[in-house]
Design an enzyme around this catalytic site. Structure first.
Site, PDB file in Angstrom:
ATOM      1  N   ASN A   9       7.249  -4.876  -1.045  1.00  0.00           N
ATOM      2  CA  ASN A   9       6.645  -5.964  -0.275  1.00  0.00           C
ATOM      3  C   ASN A   9       5.789  -6.750  -1.262  1.00  0.00           C
ATOM      4  O   ASN A   9       4.705  -6.302  -1.631  1.00  0.00           O
ATOM      5  CB  ASN A   9       5.786  -5.379   0.857  1.00  0.00           C
ATOM      6  CG  ASN A   9       4.990  -6.459   1.603  1.00  0.00           C
ATOM      7  OD1 ASN A   9       5.223  -7.653   1.403  1.00  0.00           O
ATOM      8  ND2 ASN A   9       4.061  -6.038   2.453  1.00  0.00           N
ATOM      9  N   LYS A  11       4.211  -9.405  -0.852  1.00  0.00           N
ATOM     10  CA  LYS A  11       3.060 -10.097  -0.244  1.00  0.00           C
ATOM     11  C   LYS A  11       2.981 -11.525  -0.805  1.00  0.00           C
ATOM     12  O   LYS A  11       4.025 -12.126  -1.042  1.00  0.00           O
ATOM     13  CB  LYS A  11       1.779  -9.291  -0.465  1.00  0.00           C
ATOM     14  CG  LYS A  11       1.938  -7.829  -0.023  1.00  0.00           C
ATOM     15  CD  LYS A  11       0.668  -7.059   0.041  1.00  0.00           C
ATOM     16  CE  LYS A  11       0.973  -5.630   0.505  1.00  0.00           C
ATOM     17  NZ  LYS A  11      -0.235  -4.832   0.712  1.00  0.00           N
ATOM     18  N   HIS A  94       3.142  -6.089   9.725  1.00  0.00           N
ATOM     19  CA  HIS A  94       2.310  -5.529   8.642  1.00  0.00           C
ATOM     20  C   HIS A  94       0.844  -5.632   9.051  1.00  0.00           C
ATOM     21  O   HIS A  94       0.427  -6.601   9.690  1.00  0.00           O
ATOM     22  CB  HIS A  94       2.563  -6.292   7.333  1.00  0.00           C
ATOM     23  CG  HIS A  94       1.981  -5.592   6.158  1.00  0.00           C
ATOM     24  ND1 HIS A  94       0.641  -5.677   5.844  1.00  0.00           N
ATOM     25  CD2 HIS A  94       2.543  -4.755   5.243  1.00  0.00           C
ATOM     26  CE1 HIS A  94       0.418  -4.920   4.775  1.00  0.00           C
ATOM     27  NE2 HIS A  94       1.542  -4.351   4.392  1.00  0.00           N
ATOM     28  N   GLU A  96      -1.662  -6.485   7.485  1.00  0.00           N
ATOM     29  CA  GLU A  96      -2.336  -7.716   7.042  1.00  0.00           C
ATOM     30  C   GLU A  96      -2.049  -8.865   7.999  1.00  0.00           C
ATOM     31  O   GLU A  96      -2.915  -9.698   8.256  1.00  0.00           O
ATOM     32  CB  GLU A  96      -1.906  -8.055   5.600  1.00  0.00           C
ATOM     33  CG  GLU A  96      -2.515  -7.065   4.608  1.00  0.00           C
ATOM     34  CD  GLU A  96      -1.678  -6.801   3.366  1.00  0.00           C
ATOM     35  OE1 GLU A  96      -0.737  -7.557   3.084  1.00  0.00           O
ATOM     36  OE2 GLU A  96      -1.989  -5.803   2.669  1.00  0.00           O
ATOM     37  N   GLU A 166       1.932   2.973   7.420  1.00  0.00           N
ATOM     38  CA  GLU A 166       1.022   2.497   6.380  1.00  0.00           C
ATOM     39  C   GLU A 166      -0.424   2.633   6.850  1.00  0.00           C
ATOM     40  O   GLU A 166      -0.931   1.762   7.573  1.00  0.00           O
ATOM     41  CB  GLU A 166       1.298   1.023   6.075  1.00  0.00           C
ATOM     42  CG  GLU A 166       2.697   0.756   5.558  1.00  0.00           C
ATOM     43  CD  GLU A 166       2.742  -0.483   4.667  1.00  0.00           C
ATOM     44  OE1 GLU A 166       3.234  -0.362   3.550  1.00  0.00           O
ATOM     45  OE2 GLU A 166       2.254  -1.552   5.081  1.00  0.00           O
ATOM     46  N   GLY A 172      -3.487  -0.931  -0.970  1.00  0.00           N
ATOM     47  CA  GLY A 172      -4.113  -1.685  -2.054  1.00  0.00           C
ATOM     48  C   GLY A 172      -5.439  -1.101  -2.513  1.00  0.00           C
ATOM     49  O   GLY A 172      -6.190  -1.755  -3.235  1.00  0.00           O
ATOM     50  N   SER A 212      -0.495   2.453  -1.508  1.00  0.00           N
ATOM     51  CA  SER A 212      -0.747   2.937  -2.878  1.00  0.00           C
ATOM     52  C   SER A 212       0.304   3.926  -3.367  1.00  0.00           C
ATOM     53  O   SER A 212      -0.007   4.846  -4.120  1.00  0.00           O
ATOM     54  CB  SER A 212      -2.161   3.526  -2.991  1.00  0.00           C
ATOM     55  OG  SER A 212      -3.134   2.530  -2.680  1.00  0.00           O
TER      56      SER A 212
END
Ligand code: 13P
Length: 249
Positions: A9, A11, A94, A96, A166, A172, A212
Site C-alpha cells: 500500500n 499510500k 483503511h 487512515e 491492521e 507506521g 510495520s
C-alpha cells in the site's frame, strides 16, 4: 489457510513519473515468490503501474473507490474506471481513510459490494486503536467491523474478499504486533467468518496482517496458521524490502 497475498500500500507516496520503473523493479525483485504480489498505488500512478506489470506476475490495485457507478461526485473514482484501466485489487476501509476521510462501516460495505459486482478484489481493512486494545474491546470492535463490512454479501462472493487486520497502533510506528497478538486476532476473524458463513468457507479466506511488517518480522508473522500474507506500507516503497517480504511466505 487462504491463498497467500502480499500487497503493498503505497499510500500518498511515489510520483507517476517514477512508477513505471519502480514497478519494473518490483517485478524483477519478486520473481519466484510463493504468493500473489500486488502493488496498490495512488490513482494517478495506476496507468504506468499497469503498463509496467502487464504480462507479469504482479497485480495492480487502487487504494480506494467510490460506491456509486457514476454521476456528480467531483474528485471521485468509480469501480468501472478502475476496471477499465486494468486494476484488479482495491483497498477498502483503511484506518487512515476511516480517520481522515469519513469512511464508515456502512461505506465500507457499499464499496465492498460495488467492487465485487464489478469484479475487483476488495482488500477490506479492520483494526483497533491502542485505546480500544487497552480497554479489552479489540475482538468486539473487529466483530462489528467484519459483520458490517459483509452485510448482504453471499458466501460465494465473500470468499473473494481479502481481509487485512491492521492494528492502528502498529501502522507506521515501527511497533509490530507480536506474531501471537496478530494470530489471536486473525484467528478470531476466521471464527467470525465461520459464524457468518460456514466453518469450511472460513478456511478459504485470505487474512493478511498489516502494521510495520518488514523483512525481519514477516516470516514469523506469516508462519502463523491464520495469517495468509501482509498489507505493507513503508516497506513496500523499497523494492528489495518488499521482495524480501514476498519471499517470506
Ligand atoms: P506500515 O507498514 O508502514 O506500518 O503501514 C501498514 C499499512 O497501513 C498498510 O496498509
Amino acid at each position: 489457510m487462504g491463498k497467500y497475498i502480499v500487497a503493498g500500500n503505497w499510500k500518498m507516496n511515489k510520483l507517476p513519473s517514477e512508477t513505471y520503473d519502480y514497478v519494473k523493479e518490483v517485478v524483477e525483485a519478486t520473481k519466484g515468490s510463493n504468493c500473489e504480489v500486488v502493488c496498490c498505488t495512488p490513482y494517478v500512478c495506476l496507468a504506468p503501474a499497469i503498463e509496467a506489470a502487464k504480462g507479469t506476475h504482479v497485480k495492480i490495485g487502487a487504494e480506494n473507490l467510490h460506491f456509486e457507478d457514476k454521476g456528480a461526485y467531483t474528485g471521485e473514482v468509480s469501480a468501472d474506471m478502475l476496471v477499465d484501466l486494468g486494476v484488479q485489487y482495491v483497498i477498502i476501509g483503511h484506518s487512515e481513510r476511516r480517520e481522515y476521510n469519513n469512511e464508515t462501516d456502512e461505506t465500507v460495505n457499499l464499496k465492498t459490494k460495488k467492487a465485487l459486482e464489478k469484479g475487483l478484489i476488495p482488500i477490506v481493512c479492520v483494526g483497533e486503536s491502542l485505546e480500544q486494545r487497552e480497554a479489552g474491546i479489540t475482538m468486539d470492535l473487529i466483530a462489528i467491523q467484519i459483520k458490517k463490512a459483509f452485510a448482504d454479501i453471499s458466501a460465494e462472493d465473500a470468499k473473494k474478499v481479502v481481509i487485512a487486520y491492521e492494528p492502528i497502533w502498529a501502522i507506521g510506528t515501527g511497533k509490530t504486533a507480536t506474531s501471537d497478538q496478530a494470530e489471536e486476532v486473525c484467528g478470531g476473524i476466521r471464527k467470525i467468518l465461520a459464524d457468518l458463513y460456514c466453518e469450511k468457507c472460513s478456511l478459504e479466506f485470505t487474512i493478511q496482517y498489516g502494521g510495520s511488517m518488514n523483512p525481519g518480522n514477516a516470516a514469523e508473522l506469516m508462519a502463523k496458521p491464520n495469517i495468509d500474507g501482509g498489507l505493507i506500507g513503508g516497506a513496500s516503497l523499497v523494492a528489495e524490502n518488499f521482495a524480501a517480504i514476498t519471499k517470506s511466505c
